[in-house]
Design an enzyme around this catalytic site. Structure first.
Site, short mmCIF file in Angstrom:
data_model
loop_
_atom_site.label_atom_id
_atom_site.label_comp_id
_atom_site.label_asym_id
_atom_site.label_seq_id
_atom_site.Cartn_x
_atom_site.Cartn_y
_atom_site.Cartn_z
N GLY A 36 0.81 -1.21 0.00
CA GLY A 36 0.00 0.00 0.00
C GLY A 36 0.84 1.26 0.00
O GLY A 36 2.04 1.22 -0.28
N HIS A 39 2.41 4.53 -4.96
CA HIS A 39 3.04 5.66 -5.65
C HIS A 39 3.25 5.26 -7.11
O HIS A 39 2.81 4.16 -7.53
CB HIS A 39 4.34 6.06 -4.96
CG HIS A 39 5.27 4.89 -4.72
ND1 HIS A 39 5.87 4.20 -5.75
CD2 HIS A 39 5.68 4.27 -3.57
CE1 HIS A 39 6.62 3.23 -5.27
NE2 HIS A 39 6.51 3.24 -3.94
N GLU A 40 3.95 6.11 -7.86
CA GLU A 40 4.08 5.83 -9.30
C GLU A 40 4.86 4.55 -9.61
O GLU A 40 4.72 4.00 -10.69
CB GLU A 40 4.71 7.03 -10.01
CG GLU A 40 3.73 8.18 -10.16
CD GLU A 40 4.40 9.44 -10.66
OE1 GLU A 40 5.16 9.37 -11.64
OE2 GLU A 40 4.18 10.50 -10.03
N HIS A 42 4.49 1.68 -7.89
CA HIS A 42 3.43 0.66 -7.89
C HIS A 42 2.56 0.81 -9.14
O HIS A 42 2.16 -0.17 -9.76
CB HIS A 42 2.53 0.82 -6.66
CG HIS A 42 3.22 0.68 -5.33
ND1 HIS A 42 3.39 1.73 -4.47
CD2 HIS A 42 3.78 -0.40 -4.72
CE1 HIS A 42 4.01 1.31 -3.38
NE2 HIS A 42 4.27 0.03 -3.50
N GLN A 66 7.47 -10.03 7.83
CA GLN A 66 8.68 -9.65 7.12
C GLN A 66 9.39 -8.45 7.76
O GLN A 66 10.39 -7.97 7.25
CB GLN A 66 8.41 -9.39 5.63
CG GLN A 66 7.59 -8.15 5.35
CD GLN A 66 7.19 -8.07 3.88
OE1 GLN A 66 6.44 -8.90 3.38
NE2 GLN A 66 7.71 -7.08 3.17
N ARG A 194 8.46 4.63 1.73
CA ARG A 194 9.22 5.16 2.88
C ARG A 194 9.75 6.57 2.63
O ARG A 194 10.20 7.22 3.57
CB ARG A 194 10.38 4.22 3.23
CG ARG A 194 9.90 2.90 3.82
CD ARG A 194 11.04 2.07 4.39
NE ARG A 194 10.55 0.95 5.19
CZ ARG A 194 10.38 -0.29 4.72
NH1 ARG A 194 10.67 -0.59 3.47
NH2 ARG A 194 9.93 -1.25 5.52
#
Ligand code: AMP
Length: 285
Positions: A36, A39-40, A42, A66, A194
């Site tokens: 989730g 951003h571009e 994804h 993870q 991030r």
């Protein structure tokens, strides 16, 4: 053209129901697993999936298994409403956004996929113990739920892509894994969920990560023979002193085995910490 509403599915059974209908209709199912905060980067995976498949399913799941105990699981950015809008705009058929309890009845007692140590004892795997066990396990679970024909992963997480491809080959999982190039901001900074943690000043510093990689490529293309020490010197000369380099390593992209000098098919991978925020990037020569 009428754009159909994207379905928001929270349970495995809803996904299975949708998938069985699509399979009966011989639809090609594309799958983009994400955590989730889309951003571009994804979006590029989703767009590619849309062009190559009849129906695309995107998963949004911040997978607890993870993350290490001192990592950013709790702080990981969440923006489901915005993510739904993006998926809707792109023409995604369904979003699978389960809560952790839907995916795991008990994470303490869990059958896991354990990728080979030789693929984990390098790059991100060195400092993120157990990370790729968590990734491989959740990706296999998602494959079993979504049963996609094609699944799309970014080169941004090059080690992850390599490990997933290996898992699929080794375990005979019937899915095509499609690697997609890194999408960058105009500054060169690799897009990442991030990045939202970065202050303006930290972002200015982070831009230099891609400058290191570009500079190594330029020196290589100008005919210089570069070993890992020279690559490290380039990095130190470009990066601010406050940026700590977690690793800067060179591998053959086909085998993920270390190489001594930069050459064709060399993957140069870097991880740094800026103000405590861990960022990764890489370049394939
Ligand atoms: P994440 O949500 O960070 O787990 O990422 C989901 C997928 O998007 C992974 O396959 C990533 O490699 C991919 N991805 C993340 N950032 C980028 C980027 N800047 N360019 C291309 N793919 C990306």
């Amino acid at each position: 053209m009428q754009i159909k509403n994207v379905m928001l599915l929270k349970s495995k059974s809803e996904v299975r129901e949708l998938v069985s209908v699509l399979k009966k209709d011989n639809k090609i199912i594309g799958f983009v697993p994400t955590m989730g905060a889309l951003h571009e980067g994804h979006e590029s995976l989703i767009k590619r999936a849309i062009t190559e498949c009849d129906n695309v399913i995107v998963s949004i799941f911040v997978n607890p298994t993870q993350f290490g105990p001192n990592e950013d699981f709790d702080a990981y950015p969440k923006q489901l409403e915005q993510d739904i809008e993006i998926c809707q705009k792109l023409g995604v058929s369904a979003i699978f956004a389960p809560v952790a309890e839907e995916m795991y009845s008990n994470t303490e007692c869990l059958t896991s996929v354990i990728p080979p140590e030789s693929l984990k004892n390098k790059m991100c795997g060195k400092s993120r113990k157990g990370h790729f066990d968590g990734v491989a396990t959740v990706v296999l679970k998602l494959f079993n739920i979504v049963q996609p024909d094609n699944a799309y992963f970014g080169m941004k997480d090059a080690q992850q892509l390599f490990i997933i491809k290996k898992m699929v080959r080794d375990l005979d999982i019937p899915v095509n894994i499609i690697g997609c190039p890194i999408v960058r901001e105009s500054s060169g900074l690799a897009m990442s969920s991030r990045n939202s943690y970065l202050s303006v000043e930290a972002k200015d510093k982070a831009v230099k990560i891609s400058k290191v990689l570009e500079s190594v490529r330029n020196e290589y293309l100008s005919g210089k023979i570069l070993d890992v020490n020279q690559v490290m010197s380039i990095a130190k000369a470009i990066l601010d002193a406050e940026i700590s380099i977690e690793y800067l390593e060179m591998y053959n992209y086909q085998t993920l085995m270390p190489v001594n000098t930069v050459g064709a098919e060399t993957l140069i991978a870097i991880a740094v910490k800026i103000d405590g925020i861990r960022l990764i990037d890489n370049l394939l020569i």
